[in-house]
Design a protein around this motif. Structure first.
Motif, PDB file in Angstrom:
ATOM      1  N   ALA A   1      -0.811  -1.552   1.100  1.00 24.92           N
ATOM      2  CA  ALA A   1      -0.428  -1.472   2.515  1.00 24.92           C
ATOM      3  C   ALA A   1      -1.075  -2.596   3.327  1.00 24.92           C
ATOM      4  O   ALA A   1      -0.441  -3.143   4.243  1.00 24.92           O
ATOM      5  CB  ALA A   1      -0.823  -0.110   3.082  1.00 24.92           C
ATOM      6  N   GLU A   2      -2.314  -2.957   2.993  1.00 20.70           N
ATOM      7  CA  GLU A   2      -2.979  -4.051   3.712  1.00 20.70           C
ATOM      8  C   GLU A   2      -2.276  -5.385   3.472  1.00 20.70           C
ATOM      9  O   GLU A   2      -2.177  -6.212   4.375  1.00 20.70           O
ATOM     10  CB  GLU A   2      -4.447  -4.127   3.318  1.00 20.70           C
ATOM     11  CG  GLU A   2      -5.268  -3.013   3.932  1.00 20.70           C
ATOM     12  CD  GLU A   2      -6.708  -2.962   3.440  1.00 20.70           C
ATOM     13  OE1 GLU A   2      -7.019  -3.620   2.418  1.00 20.70           O
ATOM     14  OE2 GLU A   2      -7.503  -2.256   4.074  1.00 20.70           O
ATOM     15  N   LYS A   3      -1.781  -5.611   2.254  1.00 21.00           N
ATOM     16  CA  LYS A   3      -1.020  -6.835   1.977  1.00 21.00           C
ATOM     17  C   LYS A   3       0.248  -6.878   2.821  1.00 21.00           C
ATOM     18  O   LYS A   3       0.599  -7.916   3.381  1.00 21.00           O
ATOM     19  CB  LYS A   3      -0.641  -6.911   0.503  1.00 21.00           C
ATOM     20  CG  LYS A   3      -1.769  -7.227  -0.434  1.00 21.00           C
ATOM     21  CD  LYS A   3      -1.255  -7.273  -1.861  1.00 21.00           C
ATOM     22  CE  LYS A   3      -2.379  -7.397  -2.851  1.00 21.00           C
ATOM     23  NZ  LYS A   3      -1.900  -7.361  -4.234  1.00 21.00           N
ATOM     24  N   VAL A   4       0.936  -5.751   2.902  1.00 22.54           N
ATOM     25  CA  VAL A   4       2.165  -5.677   3.695  1.00 22.54           C
ATOM     26  C   VAL A   4       1.849  -5.911   5.168  1.00 22.54           C
ATOM     27  O   VAL A   4       2.535  -6.685   5.842  1.00 22.54           O
ATOM     28  CB  VAL A   4       2.880  -4.327   3.486  1.00 22.54           C
ATOM     29  CG1 VAL A   4       4.047  -4.165   4.448  1.00 22.54           C
ATOM     30  CG2 VAL A   4       3.348  -4.192   2.048  1.00 22.54           C
ATOM     31  N   ALA A   5       0.800  -5.280   5.685  1.00 24.41           N
ATOM     32  CA  ALA A   5       0.430  -5.434   7.092  1.00 24.41           C
ATOM     33  C   ALA A   5       0.053  -6.877   7.410  1.00 24.41           C
ATOM     34  O   ALA A   5       0.436  -7.419   8.452  1.00 24.41           O
ATOM     35  CB  ALA A   5      -0.730  -4.497   7.440  1.00 24.41           C
ATOM     36  N   ALA A   6      -0.687  -7.520   6.513  1.00 21.55           N
ATOM     37  CA  ALA A   6      -1.082  -8.912   6.735  1.00 21.55           C
ATOM     38  C   ALA A   6       0.138  -9.829   6.736  1.00 21.55           C
ATOM     39  O   ALA A   6       0.218 -10.768   7.533  1.00 21.55           O
ATOM     40  CB  ALA A   6      -2.075  -9.356   5.668  1.00 21.55           C
ATOM     41  N   THR A   7       1.096  -9.552   5.856  1.00 17.67           N
ATOM     42  CA  THR A   7       2.303 -10.367   5.793  1.00 17.67           C
ATOM     43  C   THR A   7       3.179 -10.134   7.017  1.00 17.67           C
ATOM     44  O   THR A   7       3.815 -11.072   7.520  1.00 17.67           O
ATOM     45  CB  THR A   7       3.100 -10.044   4.510  1.00 17.67           C
ATOM     46  OG1 THR A   7       2.248 -10.269   3.388  1.00 17.67           O
ATOM     47  CG2 THR A   7       4.339 -10.905   4.380  1.00 17.67           C
TER      48      THR A   7
ATOM     49  N   ILE B   1      -0.947  -2.254  11.527  1.00 20.23           N
ATOM     50  CA  ILE B   1      -2.176  -1.689  10.976  1.00 20.23           C
ATOM     51  C   ILE B   1      -1.842  -0.700   9.855  1.00 20.23           C
ATOM     52  O   ILE B   1      -0.716  -0.226   9.751  1.00 20.23           O
ATOM     53  CB  ILE B   1      -3.024  -0.983  12.056  1.00 20.23           C
ATOM     54  CG1 ILE B   1      -2.243   0.175  12.682  1.00 20.23           C
ATOM     55  CG2 ILE B   1      -3.491  -1.975  13.111  1.00 20.23           C
ATOM     56  CD1 ILE B   1      -3.091   1.069  13.568  1.00 20.23           C
ATOM     57  N   VAL B   2      -2.864  -0.404   9.052  1.00 21.46           N
ATOM     58  CA  VAL B   2      -2.713   0.542   7.955  1.00 21.46           C
ATOM     59  C   VAL B   2      -3.306   1.880   8.379  1.00 21.46           C
ATOM     60  O   VAL B   2      -4.416   1.940   8.891  1.00 21.46           O
ATOM     61  CB  VAL B   2      -3.443   0.024   6.691  1.00 21.46           C
ATOM     62  CG1 VAL B   2      -3.398   1.064   5.591  1.00 21.46           C
ATOM     63  CG2 VAL B   2      -2.839  -1.289   6.239  1.00 21.46           C
ATOM     64  N   LYS B   3      -2.531   2.925   8.176  1.00 17.97           N
ATOM     65  CA  LYS B   3      -3.025   4.284   8.385  1.00 17.97           C
ATOM     66  C   LYS B   3      -3.066   4.958   7.027  1.00 17.97           C
ATOM     67  O   LYS B   3      -2.103   4.889   6.278  1.00 17.97           O
ATOM     68  CB  LYS B   3      -2.122   5.058   9.335  1.00 17.97           C
ATOM     69  CG  LYS B   3      -2.222   4.590  10.760  1.00 17.97           C
ATOM     70  CD  LYS B   3      -1.635   5.614  11.688  1.00 17.97           C
ATOM     71  CE  LYS B   3      -1.945   5.207  13.115  1.00 17.97           C
ATOM     72  NZ  LYS B   3      -1.589   6.265  14.044  1.00 17.97           N
ATOM     73  N   ARG B   4      -4.183   5.576   6.735  1.00 12.89           N
ATOM     74  CA  ARG B   4      -4.335   6.268   5.458  1.00 12.89           C
ATOM     75  C   ARG B   4      -4.435   7.759   5.711  1.00 12.89           C
ATOM     76  O   ARG B   4      -4.815   8.182   6.791  1.00 12.89           O
ATOM     77  CB  ARG B   4      -5.544   5.767   4.696  1.00 12.89           C
ATOM     78  CG  ARG B   4      -6.845   6.068   5.389  1.00 12.89           C
ATOM     79  CD  ARG B   4      -8.063   5.731   4.575  1.00 12.89           C
ATOM     80  NE  ARG B   4      -8.167   4.309   4.323  1.00 12.89           N
ATOM     81  CZ  ARG B   4      -8.928   3.787   3.390  1.00 12.89           C
ATOM     82  NH1 ARG B   4      -9.666   4.559   2.637  1.00 12.89           N
ATOM     83  NH2 ARG B   4      -8.978   2.499   3.207  1.00 12.89           N
ATOM     84  N   GLY B   5      -4.071   8.524   4.713  1.00 16.30           N
ATOM     85  CA  GLY B   5      -4.143   9.970   4.859  1.00 16.30           C
ATOM     86  C   GLY B   5      -4.137  10.640   3.509  1.00 16.30           C
ATOM     87  O   GLY B   5      -3.971  10.012   2.466  1.00 16.30           O
TER      88      GLY B   5
ATOM     89  N   ALA C   1       0.294   4.063   5.117  1.00 14.12           N
ATOM     90  CA  ALA C   1       1.471   3.604   5.841  1.00 14.12           C
ATOM     91  C   ALA C   1       1.099   2.407   6.702  1.00 14.12           C
ATOM     92  O   ALA C   1      -0.042   2.294   7.163  1.00 14.12           O
ATOM     93  CB  ALA C   1       2.026   4.720   6.716  1.00 14.12           C
ATOM     94  N   VAL C   2       2.048   1.526   6.912  1.00 14.24           N
ATOM     95  CA  VAL C   2       1.867   0.392   7.820  1.00 14.24           C
ATOM     96  C   VAL C   2       2.663   0.715   9.080  1.00 14.24           C
ATOM     97  O   VAL C   2       3.857   1.032   9.001  1.00 14.24           O
ATOM     98  CB  VAL C   2       2.368  -0.924   7.192  1.00 14.24           C
ATOM     99  CG1 VAL C   2       2.185  -2.081   8.161  1.00 14.24           C
ATOM    100  CG2 VAL C   2       1.642  -1.191   5.881  1.00 14.24           C
ATOM    101  N   VAL C   3       1.989   0.650  10.222  1.00 10.69           N
ATOM    102  CA  VAL C   3       2.640   0.982  11.489  1.00 10.69           C
ATOM    103  C   VAL C   3       2.367  -0.100  12.522  1.00 10.69           C
ATOM    104  O   VAL C   3       1.375  -0.826  12.445  1.00 10.69           O
ATOM    105  CB  VAL C   3       2.154   2.351  12.025  1.00 10.69           C
ATOM    106  CG1 VAL C   3       2.543   3.475  11.085  1.00 10.69           C
ATOM    107  CG2 VAL C   3       0.676   2.356  12.263  1.00 10.69           C
TER     108      VAL C   3
END
Length: 85
Positions: A32-38, A44-48, A57-59
């Motif tokens: 998710a962090e790779k997707v958010a950075a791209t 941002i990344v939300k984890r749960g 999730a990336v939101v």
């Protein structure tokens, strides 16, 4: 030729423990962090953790990120950055 019957019994508790493990959570957050950075700034990344599995999730966290997704599909285009081979 004789038919061979195979019976597979899943260990549901073991699968749930694996899906909720710290390693799985870290792996999902890393993707998710790779997707958010791209996708760019403002994503941002939300984890749960649900009852059965870890989630990430990336939101969009601000108006600019929302508009970037709305106008340019920034997050949608960034999904391929999360592909794990």
């Amino acid at each position: 030729m004789a038919k061979v019957r195979i019976r597979v019994e899943l260990n549901h508790a073991g699968i749930r423990n694996l899906a909720r493990s710290a390693g799985m959570q870290n792996s999902m957050v890393g993707v998710a962090e790779k997707v958010a950075a791209t996708a760019g700034p403002g994503f941002i990344v939300k984890r749960g953790m649900s009852r059965n599995r870890a989630r990430a999730a990336v939101v969009a966290s601000n108006l600019e990120a929302i508009q970037a997704e709305q106008n340019d599909r920034a997050l949608t285009r960034a999904i391929s950055a999360g592909k794990v081979s």
